[in-house]
Scaffold this motif. Structure first.
Motif, PDB file in Angstrom:
ATOM      1  N   UNK A   1       0.934  -1.007   0.047  1.00 26.92           N
ATOM      2  CA  UNK A   1      -0.066  -0.032   0.200  1.00 26.92           C
ATOM      3  C   UNK A   1       0.893   1.251  -0.059  1.00 26.92           C
ATOM      4  N   UNK A   2       1.872   1.176   0.628  1.00 27.55           N
ATOM      5  CA  UNK A   2       2.881   2.163   0.942  1.00 27.55           C
ATOM      6  C   UNK A   2       3.480   2.535  -0.588  1.00 27.55           C
ATOM      7  N   UNK A   3       3.722   1.181  -1.207  1.00 24.50           N
ATOM      8  CA  UNK A   3       4.460   1.519  -2.597  1.00 24.50           C
ATOM      9  C   UNK A   3       3.365   2.057  -3.593  1.00 24.50           C
ATOM     10  N   UNK A   4       2.220   1.682  -3.448  1.00 24.36           N
ATOM     11  CA  UNK A   4       1.053   2.232  -4.492  1.00 24.36           C
ATOM     12  C   UNK A   4       0.806   3.672  -4.103  1.00 24.36           C
ATOM     13  N   UNK A   5       0.908   4.422  -2.839  1.00 23.94           N
ATOM     14  CA  UNK A   5       0.642   5.670  -2.217  1.00 23.94           C
ATOM     15  C   UNK A   5       1.832   6.389  -2.868  1.00 23.94           C
ATOM     16  N   UNK A   6       3.000   5.944  -3.003  1.00 22.55           N
ATOM     17  CA  UNK A   6       4.085   6.616  -3.500  1.00 22.55           C
ATOM     18  C   UNK A   6       3.762   6.794  -4.909  1.00 22.55           C
ATOM     19  N   UNK A   7       3.299   6.149  -5.789  1.00 23.43           N
ATOM     20  CA  UNK A   7       3.080   6.203  -7.266  1.00 23.43           C
ATOM     21  C   UNK A   7       1.543   7.186  -7.352  1.00 23.43           C
ATOM     22  N   UNK A   8       0.744   6.837  -6.494  1.00 20.50           N
ATOM     23  CA  UNK A   8      -0.603   7.478  -6.552  1.00 20.50           C
ATOM     24  C   UNK A   8      -0.789   8.092  -5.231  1.00 20.50           C
ATOM     25  N   UNK A   9      -0.501   9.218  -5.036  1.00 20.63           N
ATOM     26  CA  UNK A   9      -0.895  10.135  -3.533  1.00 20.63           C
ATOM     27  C   UNK A   9      -2.430   9.939  -3.282  1.00 20.63           C
ATOM     28  N   UNK A  10      -2.659   9.589  -2.281  1.00 25.18           N
ATOM     29  CA  UNK A  10      -4.107   9.506  -1.653  1.00 25.18           C
ATOM     30  C   UNK A  10      -4.839   8.149  -2.049  1.00 25.18           C
ATOM     31  N   UNK A  11      -3.900   7.151  -2.527  1.00 26.92           N
ATOM     32  CA  UNK A  11      -4.325   6.014  -2.785  1.00 26.92           C
ATOM     33  C   UNK A  11      -4.720   5.126  -1.564  1.00 26.92           C
ATOM     34  N   UNK A  12      -3.912   5.237  -0.553  1.00 25.95           N
ATOM     35  CA  UNK A  12      -4.279   4.432   0.767  1.00 25.95           C
ATOM     36  C   UNK A  12      -5.875   4.840   1.210  1.00 25.95           C
ATOM     37  N   UNK A  13      -6.075   6.218   1.246  1.00 27.80           N
ATOM     38  CA  UNK A  13      -7.398   6.656   1.852  1.00 27.80           C
ATOM     39  C   UNK A  13      -8.435   6.168   0.998  1.00 27.80           C
ATOM     40  N   UNK A  14      -8.206   6.313  -0.450  1.00 26.50           N
ATOM     41  CA  UNK A  14      -8.996   5.671  -1.362  1.00 26.50           C
ATOM     42  C   UNK A  14      -9.437   3.942  -1.061  1.00 26.50           C
ATOM     43  N   UNK A  15      -8.634   3.349  -1.037  1.00 22.43           N
ATOM     44  CA  UNK A  15      -8.611   1.876  -0.746  1.00 22.43           C
ATOM     45  C   UNK A  15      -9.398   1.707   0.384  1.00 22.43           C
ATOM     46  N   UNK A  16      -8.990   2.373   1.592  1.00 19.45           N
ATOM     47  CA  UNK A  16      -9.902   2.384   2.825  1.00 19.45           C
ATOM     48  C   UNK A  16     -11.304   2.599   2.541  1.00 19.45           C
ATOM     49  N   UNK A  17     -11.521   3.706   2.075  1.00 24.44           N
ATOM     50  CA  UNK A  17     -13.086   4.044   1.936  1.00 24.44           C
ATOM     51  C   UNK A  17     -13.615   3.350   1.165  1.00 24.44           C
ATOM     52  N   UNK A  18     -13.020   2.645   0.118  1.00 27.42           N
ATOM     53  CA  UNK A  18     -13.764   1.746  -0.856  1.00 27.42           C
ATOM     54  C   UNK A  18     -14.064   0.570  -0.241  1.00 27.42           C
ATOM     55  N   UNK A  19     -13.398  -0.112   0.580  1.00 20.96           N
ATOM     56  CA  UNK A  19     -13.329  -1.368   1.274  1.00 20.96           C
ATOM     57  C   UNK A  19     -14.186  -1.279   2.329  1.00 20.96           C
ATOM     58  N   UNK A  20     -14.371  -0.003   3.044  1.00 18.56           N
ATOM     59  CA  UNK A  20     -15.260   0.363   4.118  1.00 18.56           C
ATOM     60  C   UNK A  20     -16.870   0.208   3.617  1.00 18.56           C
ATOM     61  N   UNK A  21     -17.023   0.313   2.122  1.00 17.28           N
ATOM     62  CA  UNK A  21     -18.331   0.112   1.597  1.00 17.28           C
ATOM     63  C   UNK A  21     -18.899  -1.333   1.543  1.00 17.28           C
ATOM     64  N   UNK A  22     -18.100  -2.310   1.863  1.00 15.47           N
ATOM     65  CA  UNK A  22     -18.229  -3.574   1.847  1.00 15.47           C
ATOM     66  C   UNK A  22     -18.757  -3.967   0.302  1.00 15.47           C
ATOM     67  N   UNK A  23     -17.755  -3.624  -0.766  1.00 16.72           N
ATOM     68  CA  UNK A  23     -18.147  -3.969  -1.962  1.00 16.72           C
ATOM     69  C   UNK A  23     -18.707  -5.281  -2.566  1.00 16.72           C
ATOM     70  N   UNK A  24     -18.761  -6.321  -1.493  1.00 17.29           N
ATOM     71  CA  UNK A  24     -19.140  -7.505  -2.284  1.00 17.29           C
ATOM     72  C   UNK A  24     -20.623  -7.416  -2.794  1.00 17.29           C
ATOM     73  N   UNK A  25     -21.089  -8.328  -3.833  1.00 14.99           N
ATOM     74  CA  UNK A  25     -22.449  -8.293  -4.383  1.00 14.99           C
ATOM     75  C   UNK A  25     -23.416  -8.273  -3.383  1.00 14.99           C
ATOM     76  N   UNK A  26     -24.522  -7.485  -3.506  1.00 14.38           N
ATOM     77  CA  UNK A  26     -25.156  -7.666  -2.183  1.00 14.38           C
ATOM     78  C   UNK A  26     -25.983  -8.766  -1.958  1.00 14.38           C
ATOM     79  N   UNK A  27     -26.610  -9.538  -2.925  1.00 11.40           N
ATOM     80  CA  UNK A  27     -27.500 -10.466  -2.666  1.00 11.40           C
ATOM     81  C   UNK A  27     -26.977 -11.777  -3.027  1.00 11.40           C
ATOM     82  N   UNK A  28     -25.541 -12.377  -3.272  1.00  6.99           N
ATOM     83  CA  UNK A  28     -25.350 -13.482  -3.687  1.00  6.99           C
ATOM     84  C   UNK A  28     -25.099 -13.687  -2.146  1.00  6.99           C
ATOM     85  N   UNK A  29     -25.073 -15.476  -2.172  1.00  8.96           N
ATOM     86  CA  UNK A  29     -24.668 -15.897  -0.846  1.00  8.96           C
ATOM     87  C   UNK A  29     -23.199 -15.621  -0.684  1.00  8.96           C
TER      88      UNK A  29
END
Ligand code: SAM
Length: 234
Positions: A173-201
């Protein structure tokens, strides 16, 4: 008979979201998602944006261009309702709509120019990379904001999911952040949304993956907590 209304994009959206999967269901759920609206054709001129800087938020009207070929249906099953109830498409923000148009309020960051390309940078987007934008309008709070509005079956924002980052993923993540500033926060916020498909088992132990910018995030849900296992360059 009135003339046919022909539309062509005024801008194309450059977005960190390279796949539909894991894009938040509405704007502003992931404030760290920054998009660049590159003005197109006759609209690629500075004066078309004159005065826009006075506004903090913008409305974007855009095409769900990746879903157009699949047509539309008069009823849909909103993920919010667990996929169990069918409602009219006009009672939803589903992407499969008669005219395939989306509408999002986003925050205005800055207006800029790179060479001959005029652009508008916005944040909190829920748009796929390459999305054609058909109009940009200022958000006018006295008219557009309704704090007493009823949100029907979508009254409250989804609750954020906890995240644990594996030690190997921390370094990646630190490496990605070096190339793309703001990446860590973006990744955190995306995963906080629980992106799994909503109604699949839920498939216990399944490793999900999604591309953000030029990086693949890989994560697993265990006991209701997201575990980020890897961040791999694509
Ligand atoms: N805020 C908009 C609205 O209400 O019209 C969009 C809501 S829609 C439920 C959001 C979803 O649209 C995202 O989760 C993503 O999967 C999908 N999406 C975004 N851009 C798209 C595009 N260009 N083509 C197809 N689907 C897209």
């Amino acid at each position: 008979m009135s003339a046919e209304h022909r539309l062509s994009p005024v801008a194309l959206c450059r977005s960190p979201y390279r796949q539909k999967f894991a894009i938040p269901r509405q704007p502003n759920l992931v404030p760290a998602a920054i998009g660049r609206l590159d003005l197109q054709g006759e609209c690629n001129r500075g004066e078309i944006l004159r005065g826009l800087e006075q506004f903090s938020h913008l409305w974007l009207i855009f095409s769900f261009h990746q879903n157009l070929e699949q047509g539309w249906k008069p009823t849909v099953r909103p993920p919010r309702l667990g996929g169990n109830a069918r409602l009219g498409v006009f009672a939803s923000r589903a992407t499969f709509r008669p005219n395939g148009l989306g509408l999002s309020v986003v925050r205005l960051h800055r207006i800029g120019q790179q060479g001959k390309q005029h652009f508008v940078e916005v944040s909190g987007i829920d748009l796929l990379d390459g999305t054609p934008i058909y109009d940009i309008k200022p958000y006018i709070p006295y008219s557009d904001a309704h704090p007493d509005a009823e949100g029907g079956y979508a009254q409250a924002a989804p609750t954020a999911m906890a995240l644990v980052i594996a030690p190997e993923a921390e370094a990646q993540l630190a490496e990605a952040e070096r190339h793309q500033p703001g990446f860590t926060e973006l990744a955190r916020q995306v995963l906080a949304q629980d992106p799994r498909p909503a109604y699949q088992d839920a498939e216990p132990g399944r490793v999900y993956g999604v591309q953000l910018y030029d990086w693949d995030l890989r994560w697993q849900v265990r006991d209701g907590v997201n575990h980020l296992c890897a961040v791999v360059p694509v």
